[in-house]
Each structure stands twice: as C-alpha cells, then as structure tokens.
Design a protein around this motif. Structure first.
Motif, PDB file in Angstrom:
ATOM      1  N   THR A  36       0.833  -1.193   0.000  1.00 21.38           N
ATOM      2  CA  THR A  36       0.000   0.000   0.000  1.00 21.38           C
ATOM      3  C   THR A  36       0.872   1.248   0.000  1.00 21.38           C
ATOM      4  OG1 THR A  36      -0.123  -0.212   2.403  1.00 21.38           O
ATOM      5  CG2 THR A  36      -1.982  -1.053   1.132  1.00 21.38           C
ATOM      6  N   LYS A  37       0.240   2.396  -0.214  1.00 25.06           N
ATOM      7  CA  LYS A  37       0.957   3.658  -0.418  1.00 25.06           C
ATOM      8  C   LYS A  37       1.917   3.975   0.714  1.00 25.06           C
ATOM      9  CE  LYS A  37       0.058   8.381  -1.947  1.00 25.06           C
ATOM     10  NZ  LYS A  37      -0.992   9.391  -2.263  1.00 25.06           N
ATOM     11  N   ASN A  38       1.510   3.742   1.944  1.00 22.73           N
ATOM     12  CA  ASN A  38       2.375   3.970   3.102  1.00 22.73           C
ATOM     13  C   ASN A  38       1.896   3.078   4.245  1.00 22.73           C
ATOM     14  OD1 ASN A  38       0.154   5.414   4.422  1.00 22.73           O
ATOM     15  ND2 ASN A  38       0.654   7.090   3.029  1.00 22.73           N
ATOM     16  N   ARG A  39       2.577   3.151   5.376  1.00 24.18           N
ATOM     17  CA  ARG A  39       2.247   2.275   6.501  1.00 24.18           C
ATOM     18  C   ARG A  39       0.815   2.497   6.984  1.00 24.18           C
ATOM     19  NH1 ARG A  39       6.426   2.173  11.384  1.00 24.18           N
ATOM     20  NH2 ARG A  39       7.692   1.384   9.657  1.00 24.18           N
ATOM     21  N   SER A  55     -18.157  13.145   6.846  1.00 15.94           N
ATOM     22  CA  SER A  55     -18.078  14.387   7.616  1.00 15.94           C
ATOM     23  C   SER A  55     -19.466  14.951   7.883  1.00 15.94           C
ATOM     24  CB  SER A  55     -17.223  15.415   6.877  1.00 15.94           C
ATOM     25  OG  SER A  55     -17.150  16.628   7.580  1.00 15.94           O
ATOM     26  N   ALA A  56     -20.340  14.883   6.877  1.00  9.94           N
ATOM     27  CA  ALA A  56     -21.707  15.392   7.036  1.00  9.94           C
ATOM     28  C   ALA A  56     -22.477  14.613   8.091  1.00  9.94           C
ATOM     29  CB  ALA A  56     -22.439  15.327   5.699  1.00  9.94           C
ATOM     30  N   GLN A  57     -22.082  13.356   8.309  1.00 12.26           N
ATOM     31  CA  GLN A  57     -22.739  12.535   9.331  1.00 12.26           C
ATOM     32  C   GLN A  57     -22.101  12.712  10.713  1.00 12.26           C
ATOM     33  OE1 GLN A  57     -25.595  10.777   8.716  1.00 12.26           O
ATOM     34  NE2 GLN A  57     -25.403  11.887   6.784  1.00 12.26           N
ATOM     35  N   GLY A  58     -21.150  13.636  10.812  1.00  7.44           N
ATOM     36  CA  GLY A  58     -20.561  13.943  12.104  1.00  7.44           C
ATOM     37  C   GLY A  58     -19.291  13.201  12.441  1.00  7.44           C
ATOM     38  N   ALA A  59     -18.719  12.463  11.478  1.00  8.63           N
ATOM     39  CA  ALA A  59     -17.482  11.733  11.760  1.00  8.63           C
ATOM     40  C   ALA A  59     -16.328  12.715  11.936  1.00  8.63           C
ATOM     41  CB  ALA A  59     -17.178  10.768  10.617  1.00  8.63           C
ATOM     42  N   PRO A  60     -15.500  12.556  12.969  1.00  8.41           N
ATOM     43  CA  PRO A  60     -14.353  13.441  13.168  1.00  8.41           C
ATOM     44  C   PRO A  60     -13.330  13.297  12.040  1.00  8.41           C
ATOM     45  CG  PRO A  60     -14.845  12.188  15.157  1.00  8.41           C
ATOM     46  CD  PRO A  60     -15.640  11.574  14.052  1.00  8.41           C
ATOM     47  N   LEU A  61     -12.581  14.355  11.800  1.00  9.47           N
ATOM     48  CA  LEU A  61     -11.576  14.344  10.742  1.00  9.47           C
ATOM     49  C   LEU A  61     -10.549  13.242  10.981  1.00  9.47           C
ATOM     50  CD1 LEU A  61     -11.314  16.197   8.256  1.00  9.47           C
ATOM     51  CD2 LEU A  61      -9.528  17.449   9.477  1.00  9.47           C
ATOM     52  N   PHE A  62     -10.233  12.992  12.241  1.00 11.02           N
ATOM     53  CA  PHE A  62      -9.259  11.943  12.572  1.00 11.02           C
ATOM     54  C   PHE A  62      -9.745  10.579  12.111  1.00 11.02           C
ATOM     55  CE2 PHE A  62      -7.777   8.606  15.439  1.00 11.02           C
ATOM     56  CZ  PHE A  62      -6.393   8.766  15.352  1.00 11.02           C
ATOM     57  N   ASP A  63     -11.018  10.262  12.394  1.00  9.85           N
ATOM     58  CA  ASP A  63     -11.566   8.959  12.013  1.00  9.85           C
ATOM     59  C   ASP A  63     -11.681   8.817  10.500  1.00  9.85           C
ATOM     60  OD1 ASP A  63     -11.743   8.295  14.671  1.00  9.85           O
ATOM     61  OD2 ASP A  63     -13.861   8.839  14.866  1.00  9.85           O
ATOM     62  N   ILE A  64     -12.032   9.913   9.828  1.00 18.56           N
ATOM     63  CA  ILE A  64     -12.116   9.880   8.361  1.00 18.56           C
ATOM     64  C   ILE A  64     -10.742   9.580   7.770  1.00 18.56           C
ATOM     65  CG2 ILE A  64     -12.575  11.265   6.293  1.00 18.56           C
ATOM     66  CD1 ILE A  64     -14.663  12.804   7.944  1.00 18.56           C
ATOM     67  N   GLY A  65      -9.722  10.243   8.309  1.00 22.23           N
ATOM     68  CA  GLY A  65      -8.364  10.019   7.822  1.00 22.23           C
ATOM     69  C   GLY A  65      -7.889   8.598   8.052  1.00 22.23           C
ATOM     70  N   LYS A  66      -8.251   8.015   9.203  1.00 21.08           N
ATOM     71  CA  LYS A  66      -7.871   6.627   9.486  1.00 21.08           C
ATOM     72  C   LYS A  66      -8.515   5.673   8.486  1.00 21.08           C
ATOM     73  CE  LYS A  66      -6.030   5.125  12.780  1.00 21.08           C
ATOM     74  NZ  LYS A  66      -4.623   4.671  13.001  1.00 21.08           N
ATOM     75  N   ALA A  67      -9.791   5.909   8.173  1.00 22.06           N
ATOM     76  CA  ALA A  67     -10.481   5.054   7.201  1.00 22.06           C
ATOM     77  C   ALA A  67      -9.869   5.183   5.816  1.00 22.06           C
ATOM     78  CB  ALA A  67     -11.967   5.411   7.163  1.00 22.06           C
ATOM     79  N   LEU A  68      -9.431   6.403   5.475  1.00 22.11           N
ATOM     80  CA  LEU A  68      -8.846   6.643   4.154  1.00 22.11           C
ATOM     81  C   LEU A  68      -7.397   6.180   4.066  1.00 22.11           C
ATOM     82  CD1 LEU A  68     -10.241  10.238   3.476  1.00 22.11           C
ATOM     83  CD2 LEU A  68     -10.925   8.137   2.308  1.00 22.11           C
ATOM     84  N   GLY A  69      -6.776   5.917   5.215  1.00 22.08           N
ATOM     85  CA  GLY A  69      -5.382   5.477   5.196  1.00 22.08           C
ATOM     86  C   GLY A  69      -4.393   6.615   5.179  1.00 22.08           C
ATOM     87  N   HIS A  70      -4.794   7.799   5.685  1.00 21.62           N
ATOM     88  CA  HIS A  70      -3.874   8.930   5.754  1.00 21.62           C
ATOM     89  C   HIS A  70      -2.964   8.794   6.966  1.00 21.62           C
ATOM     90  CE1 HIS A  70      -6.846  11.599   3.280  1.00 21.62           C
ATOM     91  NE2 HIS A  70      -6.112  10.807   2.521  1.00 21.62           N
ATOM     92  N   SER A  71      -1.752   9.322   6.850  1.00 18.78           N
ATOM     93  CA  SER A  71      -0.782   9.207   7.933  1.00 18.78           C
ATOM     94  C   SER A  71      -1.127  10.093   9.121  1.00 18.78           C
ATOM     95  CB  SER A  71       0.624   9.541   7.425  1.00 18.78           C
ATOM     96  OG  SER A  71       0.645  10.824   6.807  1.00 18.78           O
ATOM     97  N   THR A  72      -1.688  11.293   8.858  1.00 23.12           N
ATOM     98  CA  THR A  72      -2.040  12.219   9.937  1.00 23.12           C
ATOM     99  C   THR A  72      -3.339  12.942   9.579  1.00 23.12           C
ATOM    100  OG1 THR A  72      -0.851  14.114   8.987  1.00 23.12           O
ATOM    101  CG2 THR A  72       0.396  12.629  10.427  1.00 23.12           C
ATOM    102  N   PRO A  73      -4.059  13.492  10.582  1.00 21.55           N
ATOM    103  CA  PRO A  73      -5.241  14.303  10.280  1.00 21.55           C
ATOM    104  C   PRO A  73      -4.896  15.528   9.437  1.00 21.55           C
ATOM    105  CG  PRO A  73      -5.226  13.659  12.594  1.00 21.55           C
ATOM    106  CD  PRO A  73      -3.893  13.266  12.039  1.00 21.55           C
ATOM    107  N   ALA A  74      -3.644  16.001   9.548  1.00 22.57           N
ATOM    108  CA  ALA A  74      -3.223  17.160   8.744  1.00 22.57           C
ATOM    109  C   ALA A  74      -3.289  16.838   7.263  1.00 22.57           C
ATOM    110  CB  ALA A  74      -1.810  17.583   9.140  1.00 22.57           C
ATOM    111  N   THR A  75      -2.949  15.602   6.917  1.00 22.65           N
ATOM    112  CA  THR A  75      -3.037  15.188   5.510  1.00 22.65           C
ATOM    113  C   THR A  75      -4.483  15.234   5.039  1.00 22.65           C
ATOM    114  OG1 THR A  75      -1.137  13.716   5.790  1.00 22.65           O
ATOM    115  CG2 THR A  75      -2.551  13.321   3.880  1.00 22.65           C
ATOM    116  N   THR A  76      -5.386  14.737   5.858  1.00 23.22           N
ATOM    117  CA  THR A  76      -6.808  14.762   5.518  1.00 23.22           C
ATOM    118  C   THR A  76      -7.293  16.194   5.355  1.00 23.22           C
ATOM    119  OG1 THR A  76      -7.047  12.786   6.908  1.00 23.22           O
ATOM    120  CG2 THR A  76      -9.075  13.846   6.154  1.00 23.22           C
ATOM    121  N   GLY A  77      -6.912  17.049   6.294  1.00 22.52           N
ATOM    122  CA  GLY A  77      -7.335  18.445   6.229  1.00 22.52           C
ATOM    123  C   GLY A  77      -6.780  19.169   5.033  1.00 22.52           C
TER     124      GLY A  77
END
Length: 378
Positions: A245-248, A333-355
């Motif tokens: 995968t793209k990263n860890r 996000s519209a359903q109230g999911a935190p940015l951190f959880d969205i990023g984890k599901a997407l496989g981002h390394s940090t919430p900053a990447t998601t943002g």
C-alpha cells in the motif's frame, strides 16, 4: 598590450580595460593541471570573486572542472540512486520526464555550467510552448532538485542551481465529489452492473482504485466482516505492478457494512460460477476486481469504464472514479465523523493530511463550530 599582473591572482588588460582572475583548480584524474579564468569590469568585483574562490579552496569545496553533462549525471543518478531505492512507478515517471523533456532541452549542457537562468527558461518553455500545467512543471523541478542536490553532495558542483530559481507554484486540484443524494442515485443506476461492487468499495469505504484492484479474497474476512487493505496494483505505462500500500498508514482494516458484505458475497459466488464454467481457462488470480473471464481489472481500465458509465447517464454529475473517495470523506463528515476517524479510514498518515486534501471538510467543521458557539450565546 599584454596583461599586467595587478595583484595576487588578478591581472589587468589595458586594451580591454578588464580585470582577469586566474584560478588554479588543481589536477584532474589524469594529473593535468586545470585552470579557469574569469573577466570582471572592476577591481572590486575581481577581488570579491577571488576571495570567494580562496575561501572555497580553503574549505576544500572546489570542484575540478569536468565534461560531465546533465544527461550523463541523470543516467548515473537514476542507475545508482533511484532505481535501487524507489518504487517502479516512481522510476517510470522519472524516466518519462527525462526522456521526453529534460534530455532534449538541457541534457547536453555540462553539469557544472547548468545555471539558474537555464532552469528558469526551461520552466517557462514547458508552460508557454509545451502547454504543461504548473503542477506538472513543479514535478520537473522536484526531480531536478533531487538530482542536483545529489551531485552537490558528491562534490560534482559547488552550488545547486534549483535553489536560485522560482519554481511554479502548485495549484490545488479541485476536489469534486457527490452529495449523499447523488451517491444514492449512482448506486441505484449501477445496480446489477459489472462495476457495482468496485463503485461501492470506493464510495462506501473510500478505497483508492489501486487498493481495489489489489484487493484479494484472502484479505476479505466474511466471518468477522473485515476487509484487510494490504496491497495495491498500479500502472507504470503498459505494465501493471503489484506492490504494498501507499504507506504504513494505508495498511488498515475496515468493517464491512451490510451492502458491502452482500455485494462481496454476490461477487464471490459469480466468480465461482464462472470458474466452474471455464475450468482450467479461468485465471486464478485470487483478486476481487476481475472481469467476466477472470482477467484482473487494471486501475486505468476501471477509471475509464466508470467515466463511460457516468457519461451514459446525464442525470449524474460528472465525476472521476477517484471522486468517489472524496465523496466518502464528504458524506462521512456530514454525518458527524471526526476528521481523525475519516483520515484513518482513508489510510492517511495524519489528520493534517486529511485536512490538506479535503479543505472543504475543515471549512464545514469550522462553520459548524462557530454556529454552535453563536447559538450558545443567544
């Protein structure tokens, strides 16, 4: 009249009214002494250049002049640095840039004579005459910067010319996505279509197309309703490459909701039926995303087929297959999911990447927060 020695290393030519700086560059690999001369209009300019030369010589930073061209160095750099240490897709991309653009435009220039002016002109040429966008030209700059900094570390050049140019500014790509209503409409229209399962994997789980194409049945746990994202299949030109995968952070485990569970069960049965019908002719790849004959779908094929489907249904807004991943983030996000959880599901390394990628989500969260504060103060 011949030149008159003015002071240490500096001569004066009365006829040309110029000062000449002599620099001893040491001996080359064959033992021959190498010299360089530079011309200046004033004594102060010649003295300044001499002082810089003496400082660099004292610090052992002088580079013996060589005939190595940029082409020569890029070939060495690719073979000794990039190919052994980078993914095949990265190697392919670099080779394409060098072959199609860098080599014809700058390849014959001696490495030590490559100037910031040469690079600035090259960037302008790519954008004005070749029609390349700023983001693409920035990739050329990044490649050159990496290659020339490697040459600097190996004492082949004194300064890195990419440090003294103005590279194109990266223009953020427009993030296009569906609303939850449009995504529901897509799911209705694509029901029963060969793309139904892969579309749901992208829209409901946020998987990248390379992750979908690399998903294997042994990574799908029907008993625990878990999908393990471990691998990816991507394209490097005409070659399909299987890799990690793209990263860890991209290696993750996702829960299967009812729709995904049903669709994957249905796809598994369909493949087993085709496998029985085709017998030994069925390609036993073990992959989830295959066509009716068991041939694995390539990432580009998946994208093209999805684009054709959307174009064939004018009621659907235009969107790329990757836009379904953006849609997942937006709906979550519209359903109230935190940015951190969205990023984890997407496989981002940090919430900053998601943002950074999904700035509209940050804007929505910011607006919602300010609205809540305003309501609390009423």
């Amino acid at each position: 009249m011949s030149r008159i020695k003015y002071e240490r290393g500096i001569s004066y030519d009365e006829a040309r009214q110029s000062y000449y700086l002599y620099m001893d560059m040491g001996r080359d690999e064959e033992g021959r002494r190498r010299r360089q001369y530079r011309t200046f209009p004033s004594l102060s300019a010649a003295r300044k250049a001499r002082d810089e030369y003496l400082i660099e010589k004292a610090q052992a930073k002088l580079v013996i002049p060589a005939e190595t061209t940029l082409d020569d160095w890029l070939e060495t750099w690719m073979q000794e640095v990039i190919i052994p240490n980078r993914a095949e897709t990265t190697v392919y991309g670099y080779q394409k840039i060098i072959r199609n653009h860098l080599s014809p435009a700058l390849g014959s220039i001696p490495l030590q004579k490559l100037s910031p002016k040469d690079l600035q002109h090259y960037y302008a040429l790519l954008m004005t005459e070749k029609g390349l966008c700023a983001n693409t030209v920035r990739r050329h700059h990044d490649l050159l910067s990496a290659a020339l900094h490697a040459a600097l570390r190996q004492d082949l050049i004194l300064r890195c010319p990419t440090e003294r140019v103005e590279p194109p500014h990266v223009i953020p790509k427009e993030t296009r996505y569906y609303t939850s209503e449009s995504l529901k409409k897509l799911y209705q229209l694509i029901e029963g279509h060969s793309l139904e399962t892969v579309v749901h994997l992208a829209g409901s789980l946020g998987l990248r197309r390379e992750e979908i194409c690399g998903l294997r049945w042994d990574s799908v746990d029907f008993q625990l309703r878990k999908i393990h994202i471990r691998a990816a299949r991507t394209a490097a030109g005409a070659n399909i490459i299987e890799k990690e995968t793209k990263n860890r952070s991209s290696t993750r485990v996702l829960h299967m909701g009812d729709d995904i569970y049903r669709l994957l069960r249905q796809e598994r049965r369909r493949q087993n039926e085709h496998k029985l019908a085709m017998g030994p002719n069925w390609p036993n790849s073990g992959l989830v995303a295959v066509d009716r004959k068991g041939v694995p779908l390539s990432p580009n094929c998946l994208s093209m087929n999805f684009t054709r489907f959307v174009r064939a249904h004018p009621e659907l807004p235009s969107i790329t297959f990757h836009g379904l991943r953006h849609t997942f983030a937006t709906v979550a996000s519209a359903q109230g999911a935190p940015l951190f959880d969205i990023g984890k599901a997407l496989g981002h390394s940090t919430p900053a990447t998601t943002g950074r990628i999904y700035t509209h989500l940050v804007d929505q969260l910011h607006t919602a927060t300010l609205t809540k504060v305003a309501e609390a103060l009423k």
